[in-house]
Design an enzyme around this catalytic site. Sequence first.
Site: not given
Ligand code: BG6
Length: 512
Positions: A187-188, A250
Site C-alpha cells: 500500500d504505497h 490507503h
Molecule cells: C493509487 C490509485 O493507488 O493512488 C490512484 O489507484 C490514485 O487512482 C493514487 O491516483 C494516489 O496516490 P498519490 O500517492 O498520488 O496520492
Amino acid sequence: MGDNSNSANNIMDQALVIFGASGDLTFRKLIPAVFNLFCRGYLPSHYAILGIGRTEWSDEAYRDKVVTENPYLTGGTREKKEQFAALIHYLPLETSTPTAYKLLKDKLQDLFQKKPGPQNIIFYLSTPPLLYGTIVENLALQGLNKDDNGWKRIIIEKPFGYDLASAKALNRKILDYFYEDQIYRIDHYLGKETVQNLMVTRFANSIFEPLWNRNYIHRVEITAAEQGGIDNRGGYYDGSGALRDMVQNHLLQLVSLVAMEPPTRLDAGAIHNEKHKIFESLRPLTRDSITRDVIRGQYVSAHVRGKQIAGYREEAGINPDSRTETYAAMKFHIDNWRWADVPFYVRTGKRLPTRVSEVVIHFKPNHHHLFGKKQLTNNQNMLVFRIHPNEGILLKFGLKAPGAGYRPEQVNMDFHYDELSEKYVPDAYERLILDAMQGDSTLYARGDSMEAAWQFVNPILDAWQEDPSIPLYGYPAGSWGPEHADKLIEGENMAWRYPCKNLSEDGLYCEL
Ligand code: BG6
C-alpha cells in the site's frame, strides 16, 4: 550477476523479478525506485533485476526502454545509469502458461550461477490482479517459493481483491504456496515519509498522546483529493471506483495509524497487531447508516481555470451510463475505549480543485468560553498532518489579537519538510522495496487486516449495487464534490477543512 561497487553490507545478494515489466508502474515507479537505491548504495554487490512481460524485447531493448529512454528516471550520472542498466535483464514470458515458468527458473539459475550461494529472490507482482493466483501457483510448481536455498518473497500490488470474497480467495490461494512472512502486500501510502511520521509524532512526543482520545478530540478528518482525472486508466477505474481505489486501502490504513494503541515493540508483528485491532473495531455499517453517512459522487463536465474538462462518462474507456463513483465521503465510528463516540470522516475524489492529502485532528473546544461564544468555532485547536504537497505539520491555536480587550485569534505553528533541505526524502516505493529487501514488512499490509478492511467496506459496495435509490450525485469537475458531503459533519458551524496548496492556509478561495 552485475557488479555494484556501492554495496550495503547488511543487504544480501539477491534478484528482483518484476512480473508486469512492460507496465506503467514499472516505468514510473519501480525502476526509478531501484535506481535511486542503487545510486544511494543500497543494492548488494551481486544484484539483478529480471523483467518479465509478454512483449518480445531483448535485454538491450528493455534496458533502453526502462533506463536510457525512461523520462521518470531522473538524477544520477550517465555512468551510474550505464552501471545500473547492466543489472537489468528481460525474459519474454506468457505468465498464464505453466510450462513457461521452467524458462524463468533456468534464467534465474543462469543469473545466480556466477555467484554460488543463497538465491534470495523478490517476485514483484505488478500484473492485472487476475493473474496473481496463477503466478504464485506456477512459481510454487517450480519450487520458487522454497526458502531452502535463499529466501523467496513476493510483493503484491494493489488492488488486493475486488471485494471481501475475492480478497479472501486471493489470500487463501497465496497462502497455499507462500507463508505469511514471505508475502508483502503493498500500500504505497504506508511508504510515504509523512504517513510514517503519524506514528512518530504520536509516540515520540509527550504532549500529544495524553490528548489523543475521546476526552479531547472532537473528530478526525482525512482528505485525499486529486486534481487529476483517470488518465488512461479508464478500463481499470470504471470497474473499481473511489471506494475500492482509495478508501478500502490507503484511507483506512491512515485511519489505523491515527487510531491504533502504542505498539509494544517497534516491529512488524506488534504494529500489525495494533492496527488490526482498529480494523476489527470499526463499527459495522448498516443499510441505514450507509444511506445516511456515505456519499458518492461522479464528476461532470465543467469549465475549470479556462479549460473545458470532460465529465467522467465522456472519458475514454468509460461506459457512458457508468454509475462508478469518482468521489466518496463517509462518516463512521471506532467502537473502542479510546474512540467511543468520536466521528471519523474521510473523503476522496478525482477532479477536485487541488491535489492534497492530509489528516486533521480537531480538538474539542473549551468547556467554558471565557472569551465569548465565538471562541467555539473560531479557535478550535487543530493538528494537521499534511501528506502531500507541502509536506509538514500544522498546529492551530488561539492567541490574543493585538489591541484592546481579549479577542482570541487563530494562529498557526507549522513545520515544513522542505526546511530539512539536507535530508533526502525517499519516494514511497523506494522505501518499501528496500524494506522488502531487508525482510521488514512493517509498512506492508497483513492479510487478516486486508480482509477486515474489506469486511468494513463491503456492505457499502453491496448497498450501492443493490439499491438504485441511493443517489450518485453529479459534481462539477474542479469543485469540492457533492455538497451533501458537507452535511455529514456534525455540529453547529463545523465543516471540512478546505485545504490549500500551502499547508498553513485553508478556505474555499486560496491558491490551489
Ligand atoms: C493509487 C490509485 O493507488 O493512488 C490512484 O489507484 C490514485 O487512482 C493514487 O491516483 C494516489 O496516490 P498519490 O500517492 O498520488 O496520492
